[in-house]
Design a protein around this motif. Structure first.
Motif, PDB file in Angstrom:
ATOM      1  N   VAL B   7       0.387   9.854   6.638  1.00 38.00           N
ATOM      2  CA  VAL B   7       1.218  11.034   6.873  1.00 38.00           C
ATOM      3  C   VAL B   7       0.546  11.949   7.885  1.00 38.00           C
ATOM      4  O   VAL B   7      -0.655  11.839   8.154  1.00 38.00           O
ATOM      5  N   LEU B   8       1.357  12.820   8.427  1.00 34.14           N
ATOM      6  CA  LEU B   8       0.846  13.775   9.402  1.00 34.14           C
ATOM      7  C   LEU B   8       1.606  15.077   9.214  1.00 34.14           C
ATOM      8  O   LEU B   8       2.830  15.082   9.082  1.00 34.14           O
ATOM      9  N   ARG B  61      -4.259   9.568   4.934  1.00 35.30           N
ATOM     10  CA  ARG B  61      -3.706   8.482   4.137  1.00 35.30           C
ATOM     11  C   ARG B  61      -3.721   8.996   2.717  1.00 35.30           C
ATOM     12  O   ARG B  61      -4.761   9.452   2.233  1.00 35.30           O
ATOM     13  N   VAL B  62      -2.549   8.962   2.067  1.00 42.81           N
ATOM     14  CA  VAL B  62      -2.446   9.585   0.740  1.00 42.81           C
ATOM     15  C   VAL B  62      -1.908   8.572  -0.267  1.00 42.81           C
ATOM     16  O   VAL B  62      -1.460   7.491   0.099  1.00 42.81           O
ATOM     17  N   ARG B  63      -1.963   8.961  -1.528  1.00 38.56           N
ATOM     18  CA  ARG B  63      -1.444   8.051  -2.574  1.00 38.56           C
ATOM     19  C   ARG B  63       0.074   8.033  -2.550  1.00 38.56           C
ATOM     20  O   ARG B  63       0.699   7.017  -2.763  1.00 38.56           O
ATOM     21  N   ASP B  64       0.654   9.209  -2.293  1.00 37.23           N
ATOM     22  CA  ASP B  64       2.113   9.293  -2.322  1.00 37.23           C
ATOM     23  C   ASP B  64       2.550  10.167  -1.148  1.00 37.23           C
ATOM     24  O   ASP B  64       2.048  11.286  -0.991  1.00 37.23           O
ATOM     25  N   THR B  65       3.471   9.670  -0.339  1.00 32.64           N
ATOM     26  CA  THR B  65       3.734  10.363   0.914  1.00 32.64           C
ATOM     27  C   THR B  65       4.315  11.760   0.739  1.00 32.64           C
ATOM     28  O   THR B  65       3.844  12.711   1.349  1.00 32.64           O
ATOM     29  N   SER B  66       5.345  11.918  -0.107  1.00 38.66           N
ATOM     30  CA  SER B  66       5.957  13.247  -0.143  1.00 38.66           C
ATOM     31  C   SER B  66       5.018  14.255  -0.804  1.00 38.66           C
ATOM     32  O   SER B  66       4.915  15.400  -0.371  1.00 38.66           O
ATOM     33  N   LYS B  67       4.311  13.793  -1.824  1.00 39.84           N
ATOM     34  CA  LYS B  67       3.328  14.692  -2.440  1.00 39.84           C
ATOM     35  C   LYS B  67       2.250  15.044  -1.413  1.00 39.84           C
ATOM     36  O   LYS B  67       1.838  16.200  -1.300  1.00 39.84           O
ATOM     37  N   GLY B  68       1.826  14.023  -0.675  1.00 32.43           N
ATOM     38  CA  GLY B  68       0.768  14.214   0.321  1.00 32.43           C
ATOM     39  C   GLY B  68       1.170  15.236   1.362  1.00 32.43           C
ATOM     40  O   GLY B  68       0.398  16.143   1.704  1.00 32.43           O
ATOM     41  N   ILE B  69       2.410  15.124   1.853  1.00 26.68           N
ATOM     42  CA  ILE B  69       2.848  16.045   2.903  1.00 26.68           C
ATOM     43  C   ILE B  69       2.836  17.480   2.404  1.00 26.68           C
ATOM     44  O   ILE B  69       2.319  18.387   3.063  1.00 26.68           O
ATOM     45  N   TYR B  90       8.071  26.030  10.965  1.00 23.88           N
ATOM     46  CA  TYR B  90       7.210  25.654  12.084  1.00 23.88           C
ATOM     47  C   TYR B  90       6.563  24.286  11.911  1.00 23.88           C
ATOM     48  O   TYR B  90       6.258  23.617  12.875  1.00 23.88           O
ATOM     49  N   PHE B  91       6.357  23.897  10.672  1.00 28.56           N
ATOM     50  CA  PHE B  91       5.660  22.626  10.426  1.00 28.56           C
ATOM     51  C   PHE B  91       6.533  21.436  10.768  1.00 28.56           C
ATOM     52  O   PHE B  91       7.729  21.431  10.508  1.00 28.56           O
ATOM     53  N   TYR B  92       5.918  20.441  11.334  1.00 27.67           N
ATOM     54  CA  TYR B  92       6.589  19.135  11.374  1.00 27.67           C
ATOM     55  C   TYR B  92       5.744  18.171  10.575  1.00 27.67           C
ATOM     56  O   TYR B  92       4.541  18.365  10.403  1.00 27.67           O
ATOM     57  N   SER B  93       6.399  17.145  10.031  1.00 31.07           N
ATOM     58  CA  SER B  93       5.629  16.146   9.299  1.00 31.07           C
ATOM     59  C   SER B  93       6.238  14.780   9.583  1.00 31.07           C
ATOM     60  O   SER B  93       7.449  14.650   9.768  1.00 31.07           O
ATOM     61  N   GLY B  96       4.286   7.104   8.090  1.00 34.08           N
ATOM     62  CA  GLY B  96       4.337   5.710   8.532  1.00 34.08           C
ATOM     63  C   GLY B  96       4.298   5.588  10.038  1.00 34.08           C
ATOM     64  O   GLY B  96       3.528   6.254  10.709  1.00 34.08           O
ATOM     65  N   GLU B  97       5.206   4.753  10.571  1.00 32.52           N
ATOM     66  CA  GLU B  97       5.128   4.468  12.001  1.00 32.52           C
ATOM     67  C   GLU B  97       5.441   5.692  12.867  1.00 32.52           C
ATOM     68  O   GLU B  97       5.009   5.763  14.006  1.00 32.52           O
ATOM     69  N   HIS B  98       6.165   6.671  12.305  1.00 32.76           N
ATOM     70  CA  HIS B  98       6.428   7.886  13.092  1.00 32.76           C
ATOM     71  C   HIS B  98       5.146   8.691  13.294  1.00 32.76           C
ATOM     72  O   HIS B  98       4.935   9.280  14.347  1.00 32.76           O
ATOM     73  N   ALA B  99       4.311   8.674  12.265  1.00 33.22           N
ATOM     74  CA  ALA B  99       3.013   9.359  12.404  1.00 33.22           C
ATOM     75  C   ALA B  99       2.157   8.629  13.439  1.00 33.22           C
ATOM     76  O   ALA B  99       1.495   9.257  14.261  1.00 33.22           O
ATOM     77  N   VAL B 100       2.211   7.294  13.387  1.00 27.10           N
ATOM     78  CA  VAL B 100       1.447   6.495  14.347  1.00 27.10           C
ATOM     79  C   VAL B 100       1.918   6.814  15.759  1.00 27.10           C
ATOM     80  O   VAL B 100       1.119   7.094  16.660  1.00 27.10           O
ATOM     81  N   GLU B 101       3.231   6.815  15.944  1.00 23.48           N
ATOM     82  CA  GLU B 101       3.778   7.084  17.269  1.00 23.48           C
ATOM     83  C   GLU B 101       3.378   8.477  17.749  1.00 23.48           C
ATOM     84  O   GLU B 101       3.007   8.672  18.901  1.00 23.48           O
ATOM     85  N   HIS B 102       3.438   9.418  16.848  1.00 27.87           N
ATOM     86  CA  HIS B 102       3.087  10.786  17.235  1.00 27.87           C
ATOM     87  C   HIS B 102       1.633  10.852  17.722  1.00 27.87           C
ATOM     88  O   HIS B 102       1.353  11.424  18.775  1.00 27.87           O
TER      89      HIS B 102
END
Lengths: 261, 424
Positions: B7-8, B61-69, B90-93, B96-102
């Motif tokens: 996540v990002l 890298r988190v255990r659970d994506t939505s919790k992590g974000i 203001y935040f973007y999150s 997965g591959e969208h974080a990689v691309e970013h």
């Protein structure tokens, strides 16, 4: 076998010309590596061809127009490799390799008969022809560098900076290249030019009984490169003028060649 | 490993004004403390914090994506004592591959204010090595960032994204380098002491220009500027005689008329034996007669010329950015394949372990039934059973690794795990 290696070198040079051109426009490093490897393969085949031909004829490749054409093309590629290695200008390939390809292609249409060498002075003939062809090969590189120089100069001067402006080397590097190859090529050509009459003298042929139509362009060639050679040393001929001179000189070289064929 | 749960969370110059960005920024010391705090959180497996003047981003890298974000958002706000709700817009999150691309876009400088600028890659590298030295990264983020650096290098090499100068002074330096190649040991002459001229001169000095002459109508000004540029000051009238010594001449006087004329330059060029001179006329009204450009070996650019070079370059960079995006999306796919292939290994190990335990059990039973055997015979039987397993599993192992690289890899893997009943 001779035919196979001949074709390999012909098509390698064609392929490499296209490769270098693609590299010039699209800047894909892989393509330039492939192009260089292709030239290497072509040069190897070309060298084998020269060896086979010399074994067949019993002398070096400089008696018939066909052989000289092939020898010339071979030297162009050799000098190109030396220059690329020395100056690290990959883009030069896009301008030089097509010339090597054309030289081989043109030779393919010439008579492939083996000349019977009657000459009793093969040493002088070898020296004369080899030195001259080495000079011509250097002039070919100077020609390619001059074309690049004028393209680049035109972009900087006209302030319309297109893709070539970014792709091609600086004016100074291209001018240096012109300087280097003419500084080496002109003395070689001069020696070749002078050993011609010497060979004739050794053969007991009348030295001054030249075929005028065949000889006068050579004199002009000598004068043009002489002006660039000495002009750069003494009177600040450089840059655009040197490039223009190298182009006119090369056109004369080609003309001379056709007069001799 | 199942999904790596990348996540990002972040803010950048595009969506967030500087007043907010500066409140969210982390100093180097703060990053160290935060990395450690985050990685010790049970929800976070790996993390990296990137904080520059244009962006603050946490990759994890988190255990659970939505919790992590939401954890990362809360953490950033908490850390800077800002109520969480205030910044939601203001935040973007990404995950997965969208974080990689970013990340690939950021490190290749496609997300920068000035497209293709070189600084961001260094900043990302610093952020990574700091996190790595503190052991807050692991296999996935290490691979991700190393990949991002490769991608950035590839983008720089294979597209023209960074090729063209997008400021007046960088465009001028670029031109100088297309005329002279090496600026090492070149000399530059400033006629007039305008701010832009000073900036251009400094840029040239950065590229190796050694000798600097400064002329100004007020000698004191020339002297002061010469001092900062490590050059020498000349009387204003001297510039005509000394011009032939300069490879590059930058003019920026307030003179209402041309002060450099064609015949003057012709003379200088002659003295230089036709060595080129590059004139940069930053003054308005112009200081140099435009006809100077008609001379051989002379190149004259005025402020408008440079400006139009710059705007053409900006457009070109935008075009190159599109090519870069194609390259990046290929690389994102490759990275995803790598992530998926990670999954094959544990599955293979599990299958082999299960088979191995069956083999041992069955061999034991057989040996017991057979009565006393010599050590040699026992060995032969053991080797035979092992070799049967190896031969049976050889091809499936290779195929499984190969298949998990493909798009449908995860489906394949799921089927295998189901067939062998690994997930009950």
């Amino acid at each position: 076998m001779e035919k196979i290696v001949f074709n390999i070198s012909l098509f390698s040079y064609l392929g490499a010309s296209l490769g270098y051109f693609v590299y010039l426009v699209y800047r894909k490093p892989v393509v330039s590596t492939i192009a260089t490897a292709t030239v290497g393969a072509g040069l190897l085949a070309h060298t084998v061809w020269l060896g086979l031909r010399s074994m067949e004829t019993g002398h070096g490749p400089y008696t018939t127009s066909f052989e000289i054409g092939m020898f010339f093309a071979w030297l162009i590629v050799v000098v190109y490799f030396l220059t690329e290695w020395n100056f690290k200008i990959k883009d030069l390939g896009a301008f030089v390799l097509p010339l090597a390809f054309l030289a081989v292609l043109f030779s393919a249409f010439l008579s492939k008969d083996v000349a019977f060498v009657r000459e009793s002075q093969p040493f002088w003939l070898t020296l004369h022809r080899t030195l001259s062809v080495m000079g011509y090969a250097a002039f070919t590189i100077a020609f390619a560098a001059a074309i690049m120089y004028l393209i680049q100069e035109n972009q900087v001067k006209s302030k319309k900076l297109g893709i070539m402006y970014f792709r091609m080397p600086s004016l100074e590097v291209l001018d240096k290249l012109n300087d280097k190859v003419i500084t080496i090529g002109f003395p070689l050509f001069t020696l070749g030019f002078m050993t011609g009459p010497l060979w004739k003298a050794k053969m007991d042929m009348p030295v001054l009984a030249w075929d005028i139509t065949k000889t006068w362009p050579l004199v002009i060639v000598w004068v043009i490169y002489g002006v660039i050679f000495f002009g750069r040393m003494f009177s600040g001929i450089r840059g655009k003028k040197a490039a223009q001179g190298a182009i006119v000189g090369f056109v004369m070289v080609v003309l001379t060649y056709f007069l001799h064929v | 490993m199942a999904d790596p749960n990348l996540v990002l969370v972040g803010v950048n110059h595009k969506m967030t004004p500087v007043e907010i960005r500066e409140r969210l920024a982390f100093s180097a010391g703060e990053i160290e403390a935060s990395l450690e705090r985050l990685v010790s959180h049970p929800e976070v497996i790996e993390n990296i914090i990137l904080s520059t003047c244009n962006r603050v981003e946490i990759y994890a890298r988190v255990r659970d994506t939505s919790k992590g974000i939401s954890l990362l958002k809360d953490f950033i706000c908490d850390y800077h004592n800002i109520p969480v709700g205030d910044l939601d817009n203001y935040f973007y999150s990404f995950q997965g591959e969208h974080a990689v691309e970013h990340l690939f876009r950021v490190s290749s400088s496609l997300d920068s204010m000035v497209l293709g600028e070189a600084q961001i890659l260094g900043q990302v590298k610093d952020a990574y090595s700091l996190a790595r030295s503190l052991r807050s990264t692991g296999m996935v983020l290490n691979q991700l960032f190393e990949k991002a650096f490769n991608v950035a290098k590839k983008v720089r090499e294979e597209t023209g994204i960074a090729e063209r100068g997008v400021s007046i002074s960088s465009a001028a330096v670029e031109l100088a380098r297309k005329i002279f190649e090496d600026l090492e040991n070149r000399s530059v002459m400033l006629v007039g002491t305008g701010e832009m001229a000073e900036l251009a001169a400094k840029n040239l000095i950065n590229y190796g220009v050694k000798t600097v002459y400064v002329c100004s109508r007020t000698y004191e000004r020339a002297e002061a500027l010469a001092k900062t540029l490590n050059g020498c000051a000349l009387d204003f009238d001297m510039f005509k005689e000394e011009m032939h010594k300069a490879d590059i001449v930058i003019t920026s006087t307030a003179s209402p008329k041309f002060i450099i004329k064609k015949d003057m330059v012709e003379h200088a060029i002659h003295q230089r034996k036709n060595k080129p001179i590059f004139f940069i006329d930053i003054a308005v009204p112009r200081d140099i007669e435009p006809e100077v450009n008609d001379l051989d070996s002379v190149y004259l650019y005025d402020i408008d010329d440079l400006q139009s070079v710059v705007s053409a370059n900006v457009k070109e960079r935008e075009k190159e950015a599109e090519t870069a995006m194609e390259l990046i999306s290929n690389e994102v796919t490759k990275f995803n394949n790598w992530v998926v292939s990670l999954d094959a290994v544990p599955t293979i190990v599990e299958i082999r372990n299960r088979a191995e335990s069956i083999r041992k059990n069955e061999l034991e039973k057989a040996l017991n039934k057979m009565g006393p055997l010599s050590e040699e015979d026992k060995n032969t039987l053991t080797l035979m059973t092992q070799s049967i397993l190896n031969k049976i599993f050889h091809k499936p192992t290779i195929n499984l690794k190969k298949q998990t690289q493909s798009q449908e890899g995860h489906v394949y893997l799921k089927t295998i795990r189901h067939l062998f009943h690994l997930d009950d």
